[in-house]
Design an enzyme around this catalytic site. Sequence first.
Site: not given
Length: 207
Positions: A18, A108, A111-112
Amino acid sequence: MAAITAGGGKAIAVGADVSDEASVSAAVEKVVAELGAPTVVVNNAGVLRDNLLFKMSVDDWDTVMAVHLRGAFNVSKAAQKYMVDAGWGRIVNLSSTSALGNRGQANYSAAKAGMQGFTKTLAIELGKFGVTANAIAPGFIETDMTAATAARMGVDFDELKKASAAAIPVARTGKPEDIAHTASFFISEGAGFVSGQVVYVAGGPKD
């Protein structure tokens, strides 16, 4: 796939990186050729490279950003043109309660949190074409990923689940089905007036 075909539907499995635009484009083209134009996208690809900031490498940072954020961008961009042409579409992005901050997850969490801003912008840009975009922010969900995290921490997974459940208002940890039920609402015909939202599926309120 077996459940879909058993129910009279058609399903295919298509592999893709992806984070790579060409790989995503090829995958979407295969879906279009075999199943027709996509009108629903759930951006759920994810990896973990947890570490405290002073130990986190640039590669740890870039890998998480590439899969979560660039991945959602690549897939959404490739699919949205078909949704716009159809005048109907649903995009569901997976965020996390870690978007609010979590020790050892600077990459993380960033990113979230970015996924939430991305979702709201898609909702603004695509709404007039009949396309909605929403995000789900799971709390503690019992998955292979959380089990692997427990193993890395040197903690028994059952003990981690028990300790986590004690801090959750509904007194249990989440199951993948909890996320699936929320996604099924977002992609439904009846959710056409719901867009740009972030729902925390975490067994209780989150700030």
